[in-house]
Design an enzyme around this catalytic site. Structure first.
Site, PDB file in Angstrom:
ATOM      1  N   GLY A  46      -2.700   1.958   0.116  1.00 44.42           N
ATOM      2  CA  GLY A  46      -2.468   0.540   0.385  1.00 44.42           C
ATOM      3  C   GLY A  46      -3.685  -0.270  -0.025  1.00 44.42           C
ATOM      4  O   GLY A  46      -4.807   0.242  -0.027  1.00 44.42           O
ATOM      5  N   GLN A  51      -9.509  -7.113  -0.866  1.00 47.57           N
ATOM      6  CA  GLN A  51     -10.355  -5.947  -1.148  1.00 47.57           C
ATOM      7  C   GLN A  51     -10.848  -5.937  -2.592  1.00 47.57           C
ATOM      8  O   GLN A  51     -11.786  -5.218  -2.921  1.00 47.57           O
ATOM      9  CB  GLN A  51      -9.611  -4.647  -0.822  1.00 47.57           C
ATOM     10  CG  GLN A  51      -9.371  -4.465   0.675  1.00 47.57           C
ATOM     11  CD  GLN A  51      -8.655  -3.170   0.972  1.00 47.57           C
ATOM     12  OE1 GLN A  51      -7.434  -3.089   0.906  1.00 47.57           O
ATOM     13  NE2 GLN A  51      -9.414  -2.133   1.279  1.00 47.57           N
ATOM     14  N   CYS A  94     -10.275   3.625   4.899  1.00 43.63           N
ATOM     15  CA  CYS A  94     -10.164   2.342   4.206  1.00 43.63           C
ATOM     16  C   CYS A  94     -10.996   2.399   2.931  1.00 43.63           C
ATOM     17  O   CYS A  94     -12.129   2.882   2.951  1.00 43.63           O
ATOM     18  CB  CYS A  94     -10.690   1.233   5.125  1.00 43.63           C
ATOM     19  SG  CYS A  94     -10.576  -0.409   4.404  1.00 43.63           S
ATOM     20  N   LEU A  95     -10.407   1.913   1.842  1.00 44.52           N
ATOM     21  CA  LEU A  95     -11.137   1.929   0.567  1.00 44.52           C
ATOM     22  C   LEU A  95     -12.393   1.058   0.636  1.00 44.52           C
ATOM     23  O   LEU A  95     -13.308   1.233  -0.160  1.00 44.52           O
ATOM     24  CB  LEU A  95     -10.226   1.439  -0.569  1.00 44.52           C
ATOM     25  CG  LEU A  95      -9.022   2.346  -0.868  1.00 44.52           C
ATOM     26  CD1 LEU A  95      -8.115   1.689  -1.894  1.00 44.52           C
ATOM     27  CD2 LEU A  95      -9.472   3.714  -1.357  1.00 44.52           C
ATOM     28  N   HIS A 136      -2.493  -2.206   9.069  1.00 40.81           N
ATOM     29  CA  HIS A 136      -3.851  -2.113   8.507  1.00 40.81           C
ATOM     30  C   HIS A 136      -4.039  -3.160   7.406  1.00 40.81           C
ATOM     31  O   HIS A 136      -5.045  -3.859   7.369  1.00 40.81           O
ATOM     32  CB  HIS A 136      -4.045  -0.689   7.972  1.00 40.81           C
ATOM     33  CG  HIS A 136      -5.358  -0.421   7.303  1.00 40.81           C
ATOM     34  ND1 HIS A 136      -6.259   0.511   7.783  1.00 40.81           N
ATOM     35  CD2 HIS A 136      -5.927  -0.936   6.186  1.00 40.81           C
ATOM     36  CE1 HIS A 136      -7.324   0.525   6.983  1.00 40.81           C
ATOM     37  NE2 HIS A 136      -7.145  -0.324   5.999  1.00 40.81           N
ATOM     38  N   GLU A 137      -3.043  -3.285   6.522  1.00 44.39           N
ATOM     39  CA  GLU A 137      -3.178  -4.216   5.393  1.00 44.39           C
ATOM     40  C   GLU A 137      -3.028  -5.675   5.837  1.00 44.39           C
ATOM     41  O   GLU A 137      -3.728  -6.556   5.327  1.00 44.39           O
ATOM     42  CB  GLU A 137      -2.158  -3.894   4.298  1.00 44.39           C
ATOM     43  CG  GLU A 137      -2.244  -2.482   3.707  1.00 44.39           C
ATOM     44  CD  GLU A 137      -3.622  -2.099   3.207  1.00 44.39           C
ATOM     45  OE1 GLU A 137      -4.434  -2.984   2.878  1.00 44.39           O
ATOM     46  OE2 GLU A 137      -3.913  -0.882   3.174  1.00 44.39           O
ATOM     47  N   HIS A 140      -6.194  -6.845   7.040  1.00 48.18           N
ATOM     48  CA  HIS A 140      -7.099  -7.255   5.945  1.00 48.18           C
ATOM     49  C   HIS A 140      -6.871  -8.720   5.563  1.00 48.18           C
ATOM     50  O   HIS A 140      -7.819  -9.444   5.290  1.00 48.18           O
ATOM     51  CB  HIS A 140      -6.875  -6.407   4.692  1.00 48.18           C
ATOM     52  CG  HIS A 140      -7.666  -5.134   4.650  1.00 48.18           C
ATOM     53  ND1 HIS A 140      -9.035  -5.090   4.732  1.00 48.18           N
ATOM     54  CD2 HIS A 140      -7.268  -3.839   4.503  1.00 48.18           C
ATOM     55  CE1 HIS A 140      -9.448  -3.827   4.651  1.00 48.18           C
ATOM     56  NE2 HIS A 140      -8.395  -3.041   4.511  1.00 48.18           N
TER      57      HIS A 140
HETATM   58 ZN   LIG Z   1      -8.386  -0.992   4.440  1.00 54.14          ZN
END
Ligand SMILES: [Zn+2]
Length: 186
Positions: A46, A51, A94-95, A136-137, A140
């Site tokens: 995701g 990001q 998380c990236l 989660h997204e 963000h």
């Molecule tokens: Zn993340």
């Protein structure tokens, strides 16, 4: 299409509240293409536009396992319209916080309203990994990170580690994130 750099904490842009998308035009389609390329390359399941430094409410996702065909999903202006009282706990990653995983407890099921790439309003009921990933997204897009859901002590340890690495000019890079496909890495 172009792969973009993924912002890593403590980059302050990750704390921005993203703006709603007003029109799904060529610019948004190009953004979505770049997000998929960046997400698949990372690899992650995701990604939110912020990001890659774009403060727009756009989320890409693909929950297919490595041995399954790709299943790309796009959520524009996603919002949670209902969340269950029942919770579940998943180990998340998380990236933007590479190589750090921690258990997070969230509502087990949610309903999410969003626009698809044709600008059509959709609503889905999600549970399991999809529910976790969507929450989660969507977090963000509101400037919230999964470490905000863990203990303050753990959060401060992670922030300290990444702040030190950033000062030394040594960004922490993801290792083989696909070694842990059962985790949410977004
Ligand atoms: Zn993340």
């Amino acid at each position: 299409m172009a792969k973009r750099d993924i912002l890593v904490i403590p980059d302050k842009r990750l704390r921005l509240k993203s703006e709603p998308v007003l029109a799904i035009d060529a610019e948004i389609r190009a953004l979505v293409d770049d997000m998929f390329e960046t997400m698949y390359d990372a690899p992650g399941i995701g990604l939110a536009a912020i990001q890659i430094g774009v403060p727009k409410r756009v989320v890409t996702m693909d929950l297919a396992r490595k041995d399954e065909p790709k299943a790309p999903q796009v959520f524009i202006n996603p919002e949670v319209t209902w969340a269950s009282d029942e919770t579940s706990t998943y180990e998340e990653g998380c990236l933007s916080i590479p190589e750090y995983y921690e258990e997070v407890t969230r509502p087990k099921a949610v309903r999410v309203r969003y626009l698809d790439l044709d600008g059509k309003e959709q609503e889905i009921a999600a549970e399991g990994l999809l529910a976790t990933c969507l929450q989660h997204e969507i977090d963000h897009t509101n400037g919230i990170l999964f470490i905000d859901h863990i203990s303050r002590l753990k959060r401060e340890m992670v922030l300290k580690k990444f702040t030190k690495a950033a000062k030394r000019g040594e960004p922490v890079r993801p290792r083989a994130a696909n070694d842990v496909p059962e985790h949410h890495i977004g």
